[in-house]
Motif scaffolding. Structure first.
Motif, PDB file in Angstrom:
ATOM      1  N   ALA A 188       0.822  -1.212   0.000  1.00 65.00           N
ATOM      2  CA  ALA A 188       0.000   0.000   0.000  1.00 65.00           C
ATOM      3  C   ALA A 188       0.857   1.264   0.000  1.00 65.00           C
ATOM      4  CB  ALA A 188      -0.933  -0.005   1.208  1.00 65.00           C
ATOM      5  N   ALA A 189       2.017   1.188   0.638  1.00 63.50           N
ATOM      6  CA  ALA A 189       2.923   2.346   0.666  1.00 63.50           C
ATOM      7  C   ALA A 189       3.485   2.638  -0.724  1.00 63.50           C
ATOM      8  CB  ALA A 189       4.064   2.093   1.663  1.00 63.50           C
ATOM      9  N   LYS A 190       3.586   1.584  -1.545  1.00 62.68           N
ATOM     10  CA  LYS A 190       4.137   1.740  -2.891  1.00 62.68           C
ATOM     11  C   LYS A 190       3.055   1.956  -3.950  1.00 62.68           C
ATOM     12  CE  LYS A 190       7.909  -1.390  -1.630  1.00 62.68           C
ATOM     13  NZ  LYS A 190       8.433  -2.764  -1.795  1.00 62.68           N
ATOM     14  N   ASP A 191       1.870   1.418  -3.701  1.00 63.17           N
ATOM     15  CA  ASP A 191       0.797   1.469  -4.690  1.00 63.17           C
ATOM     16  C   ASP A 191      -0.533   1.651  -3.960  1.00 63.17           C
ATOM     17  OD1 ASP A 191      -1.127   1.045  -6.645  1.00 63.17           O
ATOM     18  OD2 ASP A 191      -0.059  -0.625  -7.577  1.00 63.17           O
ATOM     19  N   ALA A 192      -1.183   2.787  -4.160  1.00 63.82           N
ATOM     20  CA  ALA A 192      -2.409   3.118  -3.433  1.00 63.82           C
ATOM     21  C   ALA A 192      -3.546   2.138  -3.685  1.00 63.82           C
ATOM     22  CB  ALA A 192      -2.866   4.535  -3.803  1.00 63.82           C
ATOM     23  N   ARG A 193      -3.457   1.356  -4.775  1.00 63.93           N
ATOM     24  CA  ARG A 193      -4.507   0.379  -5.048  1.00 63.93           C
ATOM     25  C   ARG A 193      -4.615  -0.670  -3.941  1.00 63.93           C
ATOM     26  NH1 ARG A 193      -2.995  -1.880 -10.834  1.00 63.93           N
ATOM     27  NH2 ARG A 193      -0.962  -1.833  -9.787  1.00 63.93           N
TER      28      ARG A 193
ATOM     29  N   ASN B 244      -8.963   8.572   4.806  1.00 64.52           N
ATOM     30  CA  ASN B 244      -8.079   9.553   4.177  1.00 64.52           C
ATOM     31  C   ASN B 244      -7.823   9.168   2.719  1.00 64.52           C
ATOM     32  OD1 ASN B 244      -6.047  11.835   4.303  1.00 64.52           O
ATOM     33  ND2 ASN B 244      -4.663  10.140   3.825  1.00 64.52           N
ATOM     34  N   HIS B 245      -7.654   7.884   2.467  1.00 62.32           N
ATOM     35  CA  HIS B 245      -7.460   7.416   1.092  1.00 62.32           C
ATOM     36  C   HIS B 245      -8.686   7.728   0.226  1.00 62.32           C
ATOM     37  CE1 HIS B 245      -6.432   4.841  -2.303  1.00 62.32           C
ATOM     38  NE2 HIS B 245      -7.593   4.226  -2.161  1.00 62.32           N
ATOM     39  N   LEU B 246      -9.870   7.599   0.836  1.00 68.93           N
ATOM     40  CA  LEU B 246     -11.113   7.889   0.116  1.00 68.93           C
ATOM     41  C   LEU B 246     -11.400   9.390   0.013  1.00 68.93           C
ATOM     42  CD1 LEU B 246     -13.481   5.142   1.599  1.00 68.93           C
ATOM     43  CD2 LEU B 246     -12.288   5.107  -0.602  1.00 68.93           C
ATOM     44  N   GLN B 247     -10.534  10.185   0.661  1.00 74.49           N
ATOM     45  CA  GLN B 247     -10.659  11.654   0.654  1.00 74.49           C
ATOM     46  C   GLN B 247     -11.988  12.110   1.266  1.00 74.49           C
ATOM     47  OE1 GLN B 247      -9.944  12.735  -3.484  1.00 74.49           O
ATOM     48  NE2 GLN B 247      -7.737  12.681  -3.184  1.00 74.49           N
ATOM     49  N   LEU B 248     -12.367  11.458   2.362  1.00 77.63           N
ATOM     50  CA  LEU B 248     -13.567  11.869   3.085  1.00 77.63           C
ATOM     51  C   LEU B 248     -13.232  13.064   3.968  1.00 77.63           C
ATOM     52  CD1 LEU B 248     -14.978   8.328   3.940  1.00 77.63           C
ATOM     53  CD2 LEU B 248     -15.658   9.870   2.095  1.00 77.63           C
ATOM     54  N   THR B 249     -14.241  13.823   4.322  1.00 80.14           N
ATOM     55  CA  THR B 249     -13.994  15.123   4.962  1.00 80.14           C
ATOM     56  C   THR B 249     -13.553  15.027   6.418  1.00 80.14           C
ATOM     57  OG1 THR B 249     -16.360  15.272   5.446  1.00 80.14           O
ATOM     58  CG2 THR B 249     -15.570  16.353   3.442  1.00 80.14           C
TER      59      THR B 249
ATOM     60  N   GLU C  84      -4.418  -0.072  -0.782  1.00 82.02           N
ATOM     61  CA  GLU C  84      -5.022   0.445   0.450  1.00 82.02           C
ATOM     62  C   GLU C  84      -6.311  -0.326   0.767  1.00 82.02           C
ATOM     63  OE1 GLU C  84      -4.032   2.493   2.695  1.00 82.02           O
ATOM     64  OE2 GLU C  84      -2.285   3.424   1.745  1.00 82.02           O
ATOM     65  N   ARG C  85      -7.077  -0.655  -0.262  1.00 78.44           N
ATOM     66  CA  ARG C  85      -8.312  -1.388  -0.039  1.00 78.44           C
ATOM     67  C   ARG C  85      -8.032  -2.795   0.481  1.00 78.44           C
ATOM     68  NH1 ARG C  85     -12.999  -1.704  -4.592  1.00 78.44           N
ATOM     69  NH2 ARG C  85     -11.412  -2.876  -5.725  1.00 78.44           N
ATOM     70  N   HIS C  86      -7.013  -3.453  -0.062  1.00 74.91           N
ATOM     71  CA  HIS C  86      -6.647  -4.784   0.419  1.00 74.91           C
ATOM     72  C   HIS C  86      -6.275  -4.724   1.894  1.00 74.91           C
ATOM     73  CE1 HIS C  86      -6.206  -5.149  -3.931  1.00 74.91           C
ATOM     74  NE2 HIS C  86      -6.159  -6.464  -3.811  1.00 74.91           N
ATOM     75  N   LEU C  87      -5.471  -3.724   2.249  1.00 72.10           N
ATOM     76  CA  LEU C  87      -5.039  -3.582   3.638  1.00 72.10           C
ATOM     77  C   LEU C  87      -6.231  -3.373   4.556  1.00 72.10           C
ATOM     78  CD1 LEU C  87      -2.793  -3.197   5.780  1.00 72.10           C
ATOM     79  CD2 LEU C  87      -2.705  -0.780   5.117  1.00 72.10           C
ATOM     80  N   PHE C  88      -7.144  -2.477   4.165  1.00 75.37           N
ATOM     81  CA  PHE C  88      -8.301  -2.187   5.015  1.00 75.37           C
ATOM     82  C   PHE C  88      -9.215  -3.402   5.152  1.00 75.37           C
ATOM     83  CE2 PHE C  88     -12.704  -0.693   5.539  1.00 75.37           C
ATOM     84  CZ  PHE C  88     -12.577  -0.081   6.773  1.00 75.37           C
ATOM     85  N   VAL C  89      -9.463  -4.108   4.062  1.00 74.24           N
ATOM     86  CA  VAL C  89     -10.349  -5.280   4.108  1.00 74.24           C
ATOM     87  C   VAL C  89      -9.776  -6.359   5.022  1.00 74.24           C
ATOM     88  CG1 VAL C  89     -11.186  -7.244   2.742  1.00 74.24           C
ATOM     89  CG2 VAL C  89     -11.487  -4.916   1.895  1.00 74.24           C
ATOM     90  N   ILE C  90      -8.505  -6.665   4.861  1.00 71.70           N
ATOM     91  CA  ILE C  90      -7.892  -7.726   5.670  1.00 71.70           C
ATOM     92  C   ILE C  90      -7.871  -7.346   7.146  1.00 71.70           C
ATOM     93  CG2 ILE C  90      -5.745  -8.969   6.119  1.00 71.70           C
ATOM     94  CD1 ILE C  90      -7.236  -9.887   3.596  1.00 71.70           C
ATOM     95  N   VAL C  91      -7.470  -6.122   7.444  1.00 70.99           N
ATOM     96  CA  VAL C  91      -7.418  -5.670   8.846  1.00 70.99           C
ATOM     97  C   VAL C  91      -8.819  -5.672   9.460  1.00 70.99           C
ATOM     98  CG1 VAL C  91      -7.002  -3.653  10.306  1.00 70.99           C
ATOM     99  CG2 VAL C  91      -5.293  -4.342   8.640  1.00 70.99           C
ATOM    100  N   THR C  92      -9.813  -5.239   8.698  1.00 68.70           N
ATOM    101  CA  THR C  92     -11.179  -5.170   9.217  1.00 68.70           C
ATOM    102  C   THR C  92     -11.757  -6.556   9.457  1.00 68.70           C
ATOM    103  OG1 THR C  92     -11.566  -3.057   8.104  1.00 68.70           O
ATOM    104  CG2 THR C  92     -13.514  -4.320   8.752  1.00 68.70           C
ATOM    105  N   MET C  93     -11.584  -7.462   8.515  1.00 67.84           N
ATOM    106  CA  MET C  93     -12.116  -8.812   8.680  1.00 67.84           C
ATOM    107  C   MET C  93     -11.473  -9.527   9.857  1.00 67.84           C
ATOM    108  SD  MET C  93     -12.504 -10.127   4.721  1.00 67.84           S
ATOM    109  CE  MET C  93     -13.002 -11.758   5.254  1.00 67.84           C
TER     110      MET C  93
END
Length: 214
Positions: free
Chosen positions: A11-16, A95-100, A18-27
């Protein structure tokens, strides 16, 4: 930990990723099934989509807690306490999703896992994200010489329940009350949870036994 480290680096190298990281951590952290992160049919054919509004802050005895409301198996709702360590990953994803706002606000309707079209990704896509994360981890393991471990990871690359079971097992091993974990897993009772997770206790018992000195 190897899976988490791999996805963090990607995720640090490729923002794509970020979703993988969030899904795995959340599950793993919230003991979720794949179906609990994707839209699912409810009454009269309506879809119930997990949104950031399902995260909320509550106050109990003067203490502040973040919880996540899950519409789970059997159309039952349960609340899962967010670990403090999880909050930073939630902020990172928003932050990745640019939410307010750094953290969810009451009534927020943004899907937790939005698609490019603005609605939510489905169960099959969540499953695919899990598989891609496991394959990426196995690739790294093999490159670093852990060939047997890589084969083990690939063998469970479609078994998403391993994240849920790992998270719950580690919580129990860390001393969490099995009744509380049972509630957060959405099990009908703690007896069922004990029957499922007894292997984790047996593993710890055998490992401690092997470490005893003569």
């Amino acid at each position: 930990s190897y899976l988490l480290e791999t996805l963090t680096d990607l995720a640090a190298k490729d923002a794509r990723y970020e979703r993988h990281l969030f899904v795995i951590v959340t599950m793993k952290s919230l003991f979720l099934r794949v179906s609990e992160l994707a839209p699912r049919p409810v009454e009269r054919g309506q879809l119930r989509t997990p949104t950031f509004g399902d995260f909320r802050r509550i106050i109990i005895d003067g203490e502040s807690y973040w919880v996540y409301s899950v519409f789970g198996k059997g159309d039952k709702t349960r609340q899962i306490t967010l670990p403090d360590a999880y909050i930073d990953y939630l902020k990172r994803w928003r932050n990745h999703l640019q939410l307010t706002s750094p953290l969810p606000v009451p009534g927020e309707t943004t899907p937790i896992l939005p698609s490019k079209k603005g609605n939510a990704i489905g169960k099959r896509q969540v499953q695919r994200i899990y598989e891609q994360a496991m394959v990426a981890t196995a690739d790294r393991m093999e490159k670093e010489g852990f060939k047997d471990e890589a084969k083990q990871i690939l063998a469970i690359r479609s078994e998403t329940h391993y994240l849920r079971h790992t998270g719950a097992s580690q919580a129990i091993e860390a001393g969490a009350d099995i009744r509380h974990i049972s509630e957060e897993l959405g099990h009908a009772n703690a007896t069922f949870t004990e029957s499922v997770y007894v292997n984790s206790e047996q593993t710890r018992r055998r490992t401690e036994g092997r470490r005893r000195l003569v």
